[in-house]
Design a protein around this motif. Structure first.
Motif, PDB file in Angstrom:
ATOM      1  N   SER A   1       0.843  -1.189   0.000  1.00  0.00           N
ATOM      2  CA  SER A   1       0.000   0.000   0.000  1.00  0.00           C
ATOM      3  C   SER A   1       0.883   1.246   0.000  1.00  0.00           C
ATOM      4  O   SER A   1       2.021   1.203   0.465  1.00  0.00           O
ATOM      5  CB  SER A   1      -0.912   0.006   1.227  1.00  0.00           C
ATOM      6  N   PRO A   2       0.352   2.363  -0.491  1.00  0.00           N
ATOM      7  CA  PRO A   2       1.135   3.602  -0.455  1.00  0.00           C
ATOM      8  C   PRO A   2       1.466   4.017   0.975  1.00  0.00           C
ATOM      9  O   PRO A   2       2.530   4.568   1.229  1.00  0.00           O
ATOM     10  CB  PRO A   2       0.250   4.630  -1.149  1.00  0.00           C
ATOM     11  N   ILE A   3       0.584   3.710   1.910  1.00  0.00           N
ATOM     12  CA  ILE A   3       0.843   4.068   3.305  1.00  0.00           C
ATOM     13  C   ILE A   3       2.031   3.271   3.840  1.00  0.00           C
ATOM     14  O   ILE A   3       2.902   3.812   4.523  1.00  0.00           O
ATOM     15  CB  ILE A   3      -0.419   3.850   4.162  1.00  0.00           C
ATOM     16  N   GLY A   4       2.075   1.992   3.519  1.00  0.00           N
ATOM     17  CA  GLY A   4       3.201   1.162   3.938  1.00  0.00           C
ATOM     18  C   GLY A   4       4.510   1.648   3.348  1.00  0.00           C
ATOM     19  O   GLY A   4       5.542   1.682   4.030  1.00  0.00           O
ATOM     20  N   SER A   5       4.481   2.065   2.082  1.00  0.00           N
ATOM     21  CA  SER A   5       5.686   2.587   1.430  1.00  0.00           C
ATOM     22  C   SER A   5       6.144   3.880   2.087  1.00  0.00           C
ATOM     23  O   SER A   5       7.337   4.099   2.291  1.00  0.00           O
ATOM     24  CB  SER A   5       5.424   2.830  -0.057  1.00  0.00           C
ATOM     25  N   ARG A   6       5.194   4.745   2.443  1.00  0.00           N
ATOM     26  CA  ARG A   6       5.537   6.008   3.107  1.00  0.00           C
ATOM     27  C   ARG A   6       6.168   5.755   4.475  1.00  0.00           C
ATOM     28  O   ARG A   6       7.137   6.420   4.849  1.00  0.00           O
ATOM     29  CB  ARG A   6       4.305   6.889   3.265  1.00  0.00           C
ATOM     30  N   ARG A   7       5.590   4.808   5.205  1.00  0.00           N
ATOM     31  CA  ARG A   7       6.145   4.496   6.529  1.00  0.00           C
ATOM     32  C   ARG A   7       7.542   3.905   6.415  1.00  0.00           C
ATOM     33  O   ARG A   7       8.430   4.227   7.206  1.00  0.00           O
ATOM     34  CB  ARG A   7       5.222   3.544   7.276  1.00  0.00           C
ATOM     35  N   ARG A   8       7.737   3.033   5.450  1.00  0.00           N
ATOM     36  CA  ARG A   8       9.060   2.425   5.251  1.00  0.00           C
ATOM     37  C   ARG A   8      10.068   3.497   4.842  1.00  0.00           C
ATOM     38  O   ARG A   8      11.185   3.546   5.352  1.00  0.00           O
ATOM     39  CB  ARG A   8       8.966   1.328   4.192  1.00  0.00           C
ATOM     40  N   LEU A   9       9.670   4.374   3.916  1.00  0.00           N
ATOM     41  CA  LEU A   9      10.540   5.470   3.506  1.00  0.00           C
ATOM     42  C   LEU A   9      10.877   6.340   4.710  1.00  0.00           C
ATOM     43  O   LEU A   9      12.042   6.702   4.912  1.00  0.00           O
ATOM     44  CB  LEU A   9       9.874   6.311   2.418  1.00  0.00           C
ATOM     45  N   GLY A  10       9.877   6.661   5.511  1.00  0.00           N
ATOM     46  CA  GLY A  10      10.102   7.488   6.692  1.00  0.00           C
ATOM     47  C   GLY A  10      11.095   6.861   7.649  1.00  0.00           C
ATOM     48  O   GLY A  10      11.979   7.533   8.175  1.00  0.00           O
ATOM     49  N   ALA A  11      10.949   5.562   7.868  1.00  0.00           N
ATOM     50  CA  ALA A  11      11.879   4.860   8.769  1.00  0.00           C
ATOM     51  C   ALA A  11      13.295   4.905   8.211  1.00  0.00           C
ATOM     52  O   ALA A  11      14.265   5.097   8.961  1.00  0.00           O
ATOM     53  CB  ALA A  11      11.427   3.421   8.957  1.00  0.00           C
ATOM     54  N   GLU A  12      13.435   4.753   6.905  1.00  0.00           N
ATOM     55  CA  GLU A  12      14.758   4.806   6.282  1.00  0.00           C
ATOM     56  C   GLU A  12      15.352   6.211   6.378  1.00  0.00           C
ATOM     57  O   GLU A  12      16.540   6.376   6.661  1.00  0.00           O
ATOM     58  CB  GLU A  12      14.688   4.358   4.812  1.00  0.00           C
ATOM     59  N   LEU A  13      14.519   7.232   6.151  1.00  0.00           N
ATOM     60  CA  LEU A  13      15.011   8.613   6.253  1.00  0.00           C
ATOM     61  C   LEU A  13      15.433   8.936   7.685  1.00  0.00           C
ATOM     62  O   LEU A  13      16.450   9.588   7.906  1.00  0.00           O
ATOM     63  CB  LEU A  13      13.945   9.603   5.772  1.00  0.00           C
ATOM     64  N   ARG A  14      14.675   8.460   8.672  1.00  0.00           N
ATOM     65  CA  ARG A  14      15.033   8.677  10.074  1.00  0.00           C
ATOM     66  C   ARG A  14      16.351   7.975  10.399  1.00  0.00           C
ATOM     67  O   ARG A  14      17.222   8.531  11.078  1.00  0.00           O
ATOM     68  CB  ARG A  14      13.927   8.170  10.996  1.00  0.00           C
TER      69      ARG A  14
END
Length: 98
Positions: A6-19
């Protein structure tokens, strides 16, 4: 055959990687926001998966964090693209008012 994330899952994964990248660089949200000339809340929203990522923003963050060309950069850009997609449920809610 794999199920698309899902796009939400991708956003959360991206966010975790950016953090993870920000923490690895030893920078604070305020320092990154100053370098990006944006608000701290924008960086925070990207890191929590609540903001819709844009390629230029993530590209600049990768530059700031020193992410070299390669698999990690490609993965982050793929997450940006996936995070900008519409979820399957959105077409079912067209015309529905809260």
């Amino acid at each position: 055959m794999t199920t698309p994330q899902s796009p939400i899952g991708s956003r959360r994964r991206l966010g975790a990687e950016l953090r993870r990248l920000r923490n690895r660089s030893g920078m604070t949200l305020d320092e990154v926001a100053d370098l990006m000339t944006c608000s701290t809340s924008k960086i925070s929203r990207l890191e929590t998966g609540k903001g819709v990522p844009k390629v230029p923003d993530v590209g600049e963050l990768m530059r700031i964090y020193g992410v070299p060309a390669g698999a990690e950069r490609d993965m982050l850009l793929r997450l940006v693209r996936d995070g900008r997609q519409h979820g399957w449920w959105e077409r079912l809610t067209d015309g529905v008012h809260p």
